[in-house]
Scaffold this active site. Structure first.
Site, PDB file in Angstrom:
ATOM      1  N   LYS A 187       1.199  12.632 -13.063  1.00 24.12           N
ATOM      2  CA  LYS A 187       2.615  12.297 -12.890  1.00 24.12           C
ATOM      3  C   LYS A 187       2.908  10.955 -13.553  1.00 24.12           C
ATOM      4  O   LYS A 187       2.531   9.904 -13.032  1.00 24.12           O
ATOM      5  CB  LYS A 187       2.974  12.209 -11.403  1.00 24.12           C
ATOM      6  N   GLY A 240       0.549   1.017 -10.100  1.00 27.29           N
ATOM      7  CA  GLY A 240       1.980   0.769  -9.922  1.00 27.29           C
ATOM      8  C   GLY A 240       2.198  -0.393  -8.984  1.00 27.29           C
ATOM      9  O   GLY A 240       1.341  -1.270  -8.852  1.00 27.29           O
ATOM     10  N   SER A 241       3.333  -0.364  -8.298  1.00 20.21           N
ATOM     11  CA  SER A 241       3.712  -1.490  -7.443  1.00 20.21           C
ATOM     12  C   SER A 241       2.883  -1.524  -6.161  1.00 20.21           C
ATOM     13  O   SER A 241       2.319  -0.511  -5.732  1.00 20.21           O
ATOM     14  CB  SER A 241       5.192  -1.368  -7.092  1.00 20.21           C
ATOM     15  N   ASN A 242       2.870  -2.686  -5.519  1.00 15.59           N
ATOM     16  CA  ASN A 242       2.150  -2.816  -4.243  1.00 15.59           C
ATOM     17  C   ASN A 242       2.750  -1.940  -3.174  1.00 15.59           C
ATOM     18  O   ASN A 242       2.029  -1.334  -2.376  1.00 15.59           O
ATOM     19  CB  ASN A 242       2.221  -4.268  -3.767  1.00 15.59           C
ATOM     20  N   GLY A 245       1.672   1.559  -3.872  1.00 13.07           N
ATOM     21  CA  GLY A 245       0.215   1.616  -3.820  1.00 13.07           C
ATOM     22  C   GLY A 245      -0.310   1.589  -2.392  1.00 13.07           C
ATOM     23  O   GLY A 245      -1.205   2.350  -2.025  1.00 13.07           O
ATOM     24  N   GLU A 262      -4.429   0.337  -8.457  1.00  9.24           N
ATOM     25  CA  GLU A 262      -4.280  -0.902  -9.221  1.00  9.24           C
ATOM     26  C   GLU A 262      -2.822  -1.315  -9.101  1.00  9.24           C
ATOM     27  O   GLU A 262      -1.929  -0.521  -9.397  1.00  9.24           O
ATOM     28  CB  GLU A 262      -4.651  -0.676 -10.691  1.00  9.24           C
ATOM     29  N   CYS A 296       0.926  -6.046 -15.830  1.00 13.17           N
ATOM     30  CA  CYS A 296       0.339  -6.474 -14.557  1.00 13.17           C
ATOM     31  C   CYS A 296      -0.477  -7.737 -14.770  1.00 13.17           C
ATOM     32  O   CYS A 296      -0.664  -8.530 -13.868  1.00 13.17           O
ATOM     33  CB  CYS A 296      -0.526  -5.368 -13.984  1.00 13.17           C
ATOM     34  N   GLN A 343      15.032  -2.876 -13.899  1.00 15.97           N
ATOM     35  CA  GLN A 343      14.100  -3.984 -14.139  1.00 15.97           C
ATOM     36  C   GLN A 343      14.860  -5.218 -14.618  1.00 15.97           C
ATOM     37  O   GLN A 343      14.536  -6.340 -14.224  1.00 15.97           O
ATOM     38  CB  GLN A 343      13.024  -3.568 -15.148  1.00 15.97           C
ATOM     39  N   GLU A 397       5.839 -11.182  -7.753  1.00 14.44           N
ATOM     40  CA  GLU A 397       5.779 -10.694  -9.130  1.00 14.44           C
ATOM     41  C   GLU A 397       7.192 -10.398  -9.621  1.00 14.44           C
ATOM     42  O   GLU A 397       7.971  -9.772  -8.903  1.00 14.44           O
ATOM     43  CB  GLU A 397       4.947  -9.396  -9.166  1.00 14.44           C
TER      44      GLU A 397
HETATM   45  P1  NAD Z   1       6.010   2.072  -9.201  1.00 14.38           P
HETATM   46  O1  NAD Z   1       5.108   1.769  -8.052  1.00 14.38           O
HETATM   47  O2  NAD Z   1       7.461   2.066  -8.975  1.00 14.38           O
HETATM   48  O3  NAD Z   1       5.654   3.523  -9.778  1.00 14.38           O
HETATM   49  C1  NAD Z   1       4.336   3.873 -10.167  1.00 14.38           C
HETATM   50  C2  NAD Z   1       4.212   5.386 -10.151  1.00 14.38           C
HETATM   51  O4  NAD Z   1       4.296   5.845  -8.787  1.00 14.38           O
HETATM   52  C3  NAD Z   1       5.325   6.100 -10.895  1.00 14.38           C
HETATM   53  O5  NAD Z   1       4.799   7.215 -11.569  1.00 14.38           O
HETATM   54  C4  NAD Z   1       6.243   6.530  -9.774  1.00 14.38           C
HETATM   55  O6  NAD Z   1       7.065   7.630 -10.113  1.00 14.38           O
HETATM   56  C5  NAD Z   1       5.240   6.918  -8.716  1.00 14.38           C
HETATM   57  N1  NAD Z   1       5.762   7.022  -7.344  1.00 14.38           N
HETATM   58  C6  NAD Z   1       6.974   6.665  -6.867  1.00 14.38           C
HETATM   59  N2  NAD Z   1       7.061   6.945  -5.541  1.00 14.38           N
HETATM   60  C7  NAD Z   1       5.868   7.487  -5.185  1.00 14.38           C
HETATM   61  C8  NAD Z   1       5.337   7.969  -3.946  1.00 14.38           C
HETATM   62  N3  NAD Z   1       6.042   7.950  -2.811  1.00 14.38           N
HETATM   63  N4  NAD Z   1       4.080   8.453  -3.943  1.00 14.38           N
HETATM   64  C9  NAD Z   1       3.328   8.463  -5.067  1.00 14.38           C
HETATM   65  N5  NAD Z   1       3.781   8.014  -6.264  1.00 14.38           N
HETATM   66  C10 NAD Z   1       5.048   7.527  -6.321  1.00 14.38           C
HETATM   67  O7  NAD Z   1       5.579   1.067 -10.376  1.00 14.38           O
HETATM   68  P2  NAD Z   1       6.283   0.880 -11.792  1.00 14.38           P
HETATM   69  O8  NAD Z   1       7.594   0.204 -11.567  1.00 14.38           O
HETATM   70  O9  NAD Z   1       6.247   2.142 -12.569  1.00 14.38           O
HETATM   71  O10 NAD Z   1       5.251  -0.138 -12.500  1.00 14.38           O
HETATM   72  C11 NAD Z   1       5.292  -1.505 -12.312  1.00 14.38           C
HETATM   73  C12 NAD Z   1       4.213  -1.957 -11.335  1.00 14.38           C
HETATM   74  O11 NAD Z   1       2.940  -1.494 -11.776  1.00 14.38           O
HETATM   75  C13 NAD Z   1       4.084  -3.469 -11.284  1.00 14.38           C
HETATM   76  O12 NAD Z   1       3.960  -3.897  -9.947  1.00 14.38           O
HETATM   77  C14 NAD Z   1       2.788  -3.751 -12.033  1.00 14.38           C
HETATM   78  O13 NAD Z   1       2.138  -4.940 -11.689  1.00 14.38           O
HETATM   79  C15 NAD Z   1       1.983  -2.548 -11.707  1.00 14.38           C
HETATM   80  N6  NAD Z   1       0.904  -2.347 -12.685  1.00 14.38           N
HETATM   81  C16 NAD Z   1      -0.388  -2.636 -12.318  1.00 14.38           C
HETATM   82  C17 NAD Z   1      -1.426  -2.486 -13.222  1.00 14.38           C
HETATM   83  C18 NAD Z   1      -2.848  -2.784 -12.829  1.00 14.38           C
HETATM   84  O14 NAD Z   1      -3.760  -2.285 -13.491  1.00 14.38           O
HETATM   85  N7  NAD Z   1      -3.103  -3.582 -11.803  1.00 14.38           N
HETATM   86  C19 NAD Z   1      -1.151  -2.030 -14.516  1.00 14.38           C
HETATM   87  C20 NAD Z   1       0.159  -1.765 -14.854  1.00 14.38           C
HETATM   88  C21 NAD Z   1       1.179  -1.914 -13.922  1.00 14.38           C
END
Ligand code: NAD
Length: 505
Positions: A187, A240-242, A245, A262, A296, A343, A397
């Site tokens: 996804k 993705g986001s905390n 996550g 992550e 990130c 954003q 962040e």
């Molecule tokens: P996000 O958490 O909004 O989304 C990440 C993914 O999760 C997307 O595919 C989203 O559609 C999906 N998602 C949304 N709701 C969900 C749910 N209830 N259950 C499961 N999945 C769901 O993050 P974003 O805005 O796409 O990305 C930005 C964030 O990602 C920032 O916080 C950034 O620091 C982090 N990031 C971390 C790393 C790392 O390796 N540590 C790398 C890149 C980005």
């Protein structure tokens, strides 16, 4: 392939977004449409189609579940050869894919091509792992008793990725998952589905059997929840986001399945008084404003020793003011837009809050509204100093080109400031003093330390990930990726051929 020919000024043919389930491209069955719009000019729709929904996610899981036994039984070197083919195809189309990335996500073309190469490196490295998908042997306490382990895949797994590295992150998850013999439901983030679709097409063209890799594009929470909760899914790899996550981690914890998350960062760069300031300047600019700060691993906090503070911060501000914002495909552009309106609002809100809380704005802070930039989600490279540890800008962040600067006197103050965060992904230290550098390597509360190089980056052959709020579960990349996506089975092979007298067991 979509025919995205030129930059925002040229006509763009809108590509079709679909789901890839059980080896077939088909329309999503959800009520909402999904679309990918250009962050450089929001009037341009790069791709669109009917969105996927819960039923599509369930169909994708069923396909992955059905495909698992045959893929597991395929020898690992044969699985790896599919990755080899993807590497070849990706190299042939690198330029075209890089342009799609730049147009869809907004990073400038050189950065997009760099991301392409990084993903290809990862695919290549994991293709090699197909020949090394092995366990260990160990000496037994008993004579004529062979102890060994074999590695096995987990089953159907979910891969959930963000928008900021729409090529590299899916590559670094898919490659170990597939080579280890798992089947995948993927996804991608809802705002960068086009490149994700192109990546899946490469696997299809490389001959991956039907059902081994499936993609569902649509609303995050609806599809995400299914991909995490369904009992057929045996592991989840999330970036993705905390906020999301932690939710994913909690659900997987309750289900008792493997999960790696992550998440965000608030990465510091320390510039010491003996640093090569030109080197540090290049690193800080790249870390803070490269990819519009949407990494990130972005440098979001700058800690400068007082003796070089005025000179160094002055250089950062001068360089930031000179950065040219514009079309990511234009060779003269230094920084592209934020990925979308949401954003951009987060960035502008963080800037407004920092001002309100008393930080001093040194440059930037505005959304440019002329020269065509008003059609995109641009924000100026922004630097604040006089930031204090209680301010939001120090703690949270932003995920945009906003840098918080503080002045320190002693090494102890610098380390305290650097570690003063709930995150722990990466950091940088600029100094010529190797003793001090190694002291910092030990003191830094992070997953990755950079000495005399920017906070950003990773390589296939070493683990990637963070501590504290930046990551839970196994690291990614390198052997860690294979270990996450597989499990050892221990074998006790007794070849005495007779009853033992030992009571060691
Ligand atoms: P996000 O958490 O909004 O989304 C990440 C993914 O999760 C997307 O595919 C989203 O559609 C999906 N998602 C949304 N709701 C969900 C749910 N209830 N259950 C499961 N999945 C769901 O993050 P974003 O805005 O796409 O990305 C930005 C964030 O990602 C920032 O916080 C950034 O620091 C982090 N990031 C971390 C790393 C790392 O390796 N540590 C790398 C890149 C980005």
């Amino acid at each position: 392939m979509p025919t995205i020919t030129k930059n925002g000024k040229a006509p763009v043919k809108t590509a079709k977004l679909q789901q890839f389930i059980a080896g077939k491209w088909r329309d999503g069955t959800g009520k909402r449409r999904v679309s990918s719009t250009s962050p450089t000019d929001s009037r341009i729709v790069l791709a669109e189609g009917p969105g996927g929904c819960k039923e599509d996610a369930l169909a994708a899981i069923a396909a992955a579940y059905a495909a698992f036994p045959a893929w597991k039984a395929t020898p690992a070197p044969a699985r790896a050869r599919v990755l080899d083919k993807v590497v070849k195809l990706a190299r042939e189309r690198k330029e075209e894919l890089g342009r799609i990335l730049a147009q869809e996500e907004g990073k400038i073309l050189p950065e997009a091509l760099g991301e392409l190469e990084k993903g290809i490196n990862l695919l290549e490295w994991y293709a090699g792992e197909g020949l090394r998908f092995m366990g260990d042997t160990a000496p037994s306490e008993l004579p004529k008793n062979l102890l060994f382990t074999i590695r096995e895949p987990l089953g159907p797994v979910s891969i959930i990725t963000p928008w900021n590295f729409p090529w590299a992150i899916p590559c670094w998850k898919m490659a170990p998952a597939l080579v280890a013999g798992n089947t995948v439901v993927f996804k991608p983030a809802s705002n960068t589905p086009l490149l994700a679709q192109e990546l899946v097409k490469l696997f299809e063209e490389a001959g991956l059997p039907a059902g081994v890799l499936n993609i569902v594009v649509g609303a995050g929470s609806e599809i995400g929840d299914v991909l995490v909760e369904d009992e057929r899914i045996q592991a989840v790899s999330f970036t993705g986001s905390n906020e999301i996550g932690v939710r994913v981690h909690t659900i997987c914890g309750k289900r008792g399945i493997k999960v790696t998350c992550e998440m965000g960062g608030k990465n510091p760069a320390i510039v010491w008084d003996d640093a090569d300031l030109d080197l540090a300047l290049a690193g800080v600019l790249k870390g803070a404003f490269g990819s519009t700060g949407q990494r990130c691993t972005a440098t979001s906090r700058l800690i400068v020793q007082e003796k070089v503070y005025d000179e160094f911060v002055g250089k950062v501000v001068d360089a930031a003011k000179k950065m040219k914002l514009g079309d990511p495909l234009d060779a003269s552009t230094n920084m592209g837009p934020a990925v979308d309106e949401g954003q951009l609002e987060v960035d502008l809100q963080a800037i407004a809050t920092a001002k309100k809380e008393g930080a001093r704005l040194l440059c930037g802070g505005e959304r440019p509204m002329k020269d065509g930039l008003q059609h995109g989600w641009f924000v100026e490279p922004t630097v604040f100093d006089q930031v204090t540890p209680t301010m939001n800008l120090w703690k949270e962040e932003v995920f945009g080109p906003v840098l918080a600067v503080v002045r320190v006197k002693t090494y102890e103050e610098a380390v305290k400031a650097a570690n003063d965060t709930r995150f722990g992904l990466t950091c940088a230290f600029y100094t010529q003093d190797i003793t001090l550098a190694m002291r910092y390597v030990e003191d830094a509360e992070v997953g990755m330390v950079h000495i005399n190089s920017p906070t950003i980056g990773g390589e296939a052959q070493v683990p990637f990930g963070g501590v504290k709020g930046s990551g839970v579960g196994d690291r990614e990349m390198a052997k860690d990726g294979i270990n996450f996506f597989s499990k050892p089975k221990t074998v006790f092979l007794d070849y005495t051929g007779q009853k033992r007298t030992s009571n060691i067991y």
